[in-house]
Design an enzyme around this catalytic site. Structure first.
Site, mmCIF file in Angstrom:
data_model
loop_
_atom_site.group_PDB
_atom_site.id
_atom_site.type_symbol
_atom_site.label_atom_id
_atom_site.label_comp_id
_atom_site.label_asym_id
_atom_site.label_seq_id
_atom_site.Cartn_x
_atom_site.Cartn_y
_atom_site.Cartn_z
ATOM 1 N N CYS A 1 16.097 67.331 27.435
ATOM 2 C CA CYS A 1 17.486 67.124 27.844
ATOM 3 C C CYS A 1 18.416 67.181 26.641
ATOM 4 C CB CYS A 1 17.626 65.791 28.568
ATOM 5 S SG CYS A 1 19.310 65.457 29.108
ATOM 6 N N CYS B 1 21.300 64.714 26.719
ATOM 7 C CA CYS B 1 20.925 63.332 26.389
ATOM 8 C C CYS B 1 20.706 63.167 24.887
ATOM 9 C CB CYS B 1 19.622 62.928 27.073
ATOM 10 S SG CYS B 1 19.451 63.462 28.767
ATOM 11 N N ASP B 2 20.002 64.096 24.284
ATOM 12 C CA ASP B 2 19.473 63.863 22.940
ATOM 13 C C ASP B 2 20.079 64.744 21.845
ATOM 14 O OD1 ASP B 2 17.765 61.946 24.007
ATOM 15 O OD2 ASP B 2 16.244 63.425 24.508
#
Ligand code: NDP
Length: 306
Positions: A134, A137-138
């Protein structure tokens, strides 16, 4: 046989949020958490884009707090996974862990999706230590660093262009000599100067040490092998919605995502609602999953009170 008014399947942001709203609506939800309580959030570390946490929040703590909130408001949260479903008529009949049978007047499916991985042992070893599925997300953790994205579909192109805005260099590791992505996405990628596409390449190994990912060993179609130096290795080779048990009853799209009606959570079966990633091939965020869990609970409440 136990009978419940509202059965929620799935212990991720969608399921717990549905349980919070359903408890407050006094439809007495029972939630089964499934095989992986916490869902995909448990595979990441810090979440910096969930509103309300100016300093970020540990992903496991966030989902555990959602669970606590649901329990405090009265939801009956249980461990166990649904192993069979009969949604041919109401009440719906579900089997938990192959033995317990339960009847539900309404059902909220929030079983999520799983990201596809390549299946390399080194990839598993560095999950959360540089390997991620992701970018939204990261990606932030790789600012001004070099990263790679595996895949050539729309997700890979979208994630590569997102990462290109943060990172110094983004490699796209593409196994064929064409991208599967839409022409518009391909053009965006090709117009981004810090994205380099490595055509006809497969990943043999994710390289790393105690600090995490340091590189990847790739193999070209002609058999030649070479290494790239990277800090982050992002998978974008598709997701798999956990809808198999319900697909004989509710309408799904060609990839298996449950189809919901417009802006509601209603599925093709009256009284069955879907929330979170099992019905969302596009956004796949904790916040969007939580929001759709809210919608599903409100829809279930309205259905039960009709
Ligand atoms: P896709 O299935 O479209 O693409 C997967 C990509 O991963 C393909 O390039 C595929 O290669 C590659 N791949 C699969 N397995 C491997 C493997 N083992 N090793 C290396 N590469 C592999 O998935 P997406 O998640 O990209 O998209 C899913 C759906 O969502 C699509 O319909 C897409 O259009 C849609 N979507 C739309 C967006 C938008 O409109 N903004 C954004 C994101 C997704 P190959 O091509 O060789 O099979």
């Amino acid at each position: 046989m136990e009978k419940v008014r509202c059965l929620i399947i799935g212990g991720g942001p969608a399921g717990y949020t549905a349980a919070i709203y359903a408890s407050r609506a006094a439809i007495f939800p029972v939630l089964y958490e499934g095989m992986e309580p916490g869902g995909q959030l448990t595979t990441t570390t810090v979440i910096e884009n969930f509103p309300g946490y100016p300093d970020g929040v540990d992903a496991n703590a966030l989902v555990s707090d959602m669970r606590k909130q649901a329990v405090r408001l009265g939801a009956d949260v249980r461990s166990g996974a649904v192993t069979a479903a009969d949604l041919s008529k109401r009440p719906f009949k579900l089997t938990i862990d192959g033995e317990k049978e339960i009847e539900a007047e309404s059902l909220i499916i929030a079983t999520g999706a799983t990201a596809r991985y390549l299946g390399l042992p080194s990839e598993q070893k560095f999950r959360g230590l540089g390997v991620s599925a992701c970018a939204t997300c990261d990606g932030f953790f790789y600012r001004r660093k070099d990263v790679a994205v595996v895949g050539g579909g729309d997700t890979a192109c979208e994630e590569a262009t997102y990462l290109a805005g943060l990172c110094r260099k983004v490699y796209m590791i593409v196994r064929r000599d064409v991208l599967r992505a839409s022409v518009a996405m391909q053009e965006r990628v090709k117009a981004t100067p810090n994205i380099e596409i490595l055509w006809n390449c497969n990943t043999r190994e994710v390289l790393g040490d105690s600090s995490g990912v340091t590189g990847a060993r790739l193999e070209r179609k002609d058999g030649s092998v070479f290494d790239i130096a990277i800090d982050g290795f992002f998978l974008a080779i598709g997701h798999h919605p956990q809808s198999e048990l319900f697909a004989p009853w509710v309408k799904t799209d060609e990839a298996g995502y449950i189809v919901t009606d417009g802006k509601t959570s209603a599925t093709s079966v009256e009284g069955v609602f879907a929330a979170g990633d099992v019905q969302d091939p596009r956004y796949r965020q904790a916040i969007t999953a939580a929001a759709s869990g809210c919608r599903a609970a409100l829809d279930a409440e309205k259905f039960l009170k009709q």
